[in-house]
Design an enzyme around this catalytic site. Sequence first.
Site, PDB file in Angstrom:
ATOM      1  N   TYR A  24      92.075  10.147  79.603  1.00 46.59           N
ATOM      2  CA  TYR A  24      90.938  11.043  79.424  1.00 46.59           C
ATOM      3  C   TYR A  24      91.007  12.213  80.410  1.00 46.59           C
ATOM      4  O   TYR A  24      90.766  13.371  80.047  1.00 46.59           O
ATOM      5  CB  TYR A  24      89.644  10.249  79.628  1.00 46.59           C
ATOM      6  CG  TYR A  24      88.382  11.056  79.450  1.00 46.59           C
ATOM      7  CD1 TYR A  24      88.095  11.674  78.241  1.00 46.59           C
ATOM      8  CD2 TYR A  24      87.471  11.179  80.497  1.00 46.59           C
ATOM      9  CE1 TYR A  24      86.927  12.410  78.074  1.00 46.59           C
ATOM     10  CE2 TYR A  24      86.303  11.899  80.336  1.00 46.59           C
ATOM     11  CZ  TYR A  24      86.032  12.511  79.137  1.00 46.59           C
ATOM     12  OH  TYR A  24      84.882  13.234  78.969  1.00 46.59           O
ATOM     13  N   HIS A  76      81.765   8.683  61.126  1.00 47.29           N
ATOM     14  CA  HIS A  76      81.571   8.031  59.835  1.00 47.29           C
ATOM     15  C   HIS A  76      80.107   7.738  59.509  1.00 47.29           C
ATOM     16  O   HIS A  76      79.797   7.369  58.382  1.00 47.29           O
ATOM     17  CB  HIS A  76      82.349   6.713  59.808  1.00 47.29           C
ATOM     18  CG  HIS A  76      83.624   6.771  60.589  1.00 47.29           C
ATOM     19  ND1 HIS A  76      84.684   7.571  60.223  1.00 47.29           N
ATOM     20  CD2 HIS A  76      83.990   6.188  61.768  1.00 47.29           C
ATOM     21  CE1 HIS A  76      85.655   7.454  61.128  1.00 47.29           C
ATOM     22  NE2 HIS A  76      85.258   6.630  62.063  1.00 47.29           N
ATOM     23  N   HIS A  96      90.607  14.763  65.720  1.00 50.08           N
ATOM     24  CA  HIS A  96      90.841  13.336  65.953  1.00 50.08           C
ATOM     25  C   HIS A  96      92.274  13.156  66.432  1.00 50.08           C
ATOM     26  O   HIS A  96      93.192  13.818  65.921  1.00 50.08           O
ATOM     27  CB  HIS A  96      90.626  12.522  64.672  1.00 50.08           C
ATOM     28  CG  HIS A  96      89.235  12.602  64.143  1.00 50.08           C
ATOM     29  ND1 HIS A  96      88.194  11.867  64.678  1.00 50.08           N
ATOM     30  CD2 HIS A  96      88.697  13.346  63.142  1.00 50.08           C
ATOM     31  CE1 HIS A  96      87.079  12.151  64.022  1.00 50.08           C
ATOM     32  NE2 HIS A  96      87.359  13.054  63.086  1.00 50.08           N
TER      33      HIS A  96
END
Length: 312
Positions: A24, A76, A96
């Site tokens: 990250y 989603h 993504h």
Amino acid sequence: MNILIVHGPNLNLLGEAKGDPCSYAELNARLRSFAAQLGASVKIVQSNHEGLLIDTLQAERGWADCVLINPAALTHTSYALRECLRIINRPTIEVHLEDIRRRETWRRRSVIKDVCEAQVMGKGLESYLDGLERLVSGKYRGTAKGRAKRAAAVARPVKKSSVAETKEARAPKTLGRGAPRTGATKPVKTLGRGLEVADASKLLKQAADTLAPSSVKTLGRNDEAASAGLVKVGINRAAVRERIASRLGRKTTPSALATWAREQWLNLERGAATEMGQRELLSETLQTLALSATPAGHMSDDGLIDLMTRLE
């Protein structure tokens, strides 16, 4: 140009799972470095809570010229996030690390796609760099020059000091409120799209009430008879693709497609036969089509084409 970069739930743990393309801290260091190279200013935010991501988008709408977002699992399910992006009306690119179209069935649908300028996925770290370059250039489908820049940025080593700086002094703000308490209530069963059973049923009922029988056009045959025939032989992907193709060809109306899909979904719920091994996919697809005539579930032609692709 000011760009707000939004990371969704669990992306703060990037690098801890096997197969992650980078950590990250490294991701954010690369984003800052590449943004500076492009002459853009960035703010980076991450949260594990949907509401706090929405609060940030609203609060920063005066500063941000555009948005780069990886909603993670909220991709989603989060119609609230979709609505926020629509209202703030900033050019947005969805990114993504992996190609969600090649993952589990429930991960393949993005509810925010229709309010984004483009999707970039399946390129690892370069998905973010690609999206960043597209936003700065205003050419949302990308350019050859941009691809060369991103390739160079990916190949360039990140100095340890840069990663350390990202972890400490310049660490992006995490808006999470800590781990949930133990003893949390049991998760509510969902119907394939992340909607609660009650919510999905309510929306389907609203869709049925909205669609007057007179608005349904048939293609030279009785829809009820066609529906009954499908139940008899088994609901299958080919039949659903045919209906979507008819809608894309403007041979049937959105309300007619939604009405047909709702009938088929109800038949599935009552135990109707389906194509072997495809019940989950068909149920999810029919739910999506049944809600497509409502404001919350509206689908563009691109969205319908994506559904057809998934049914191949």
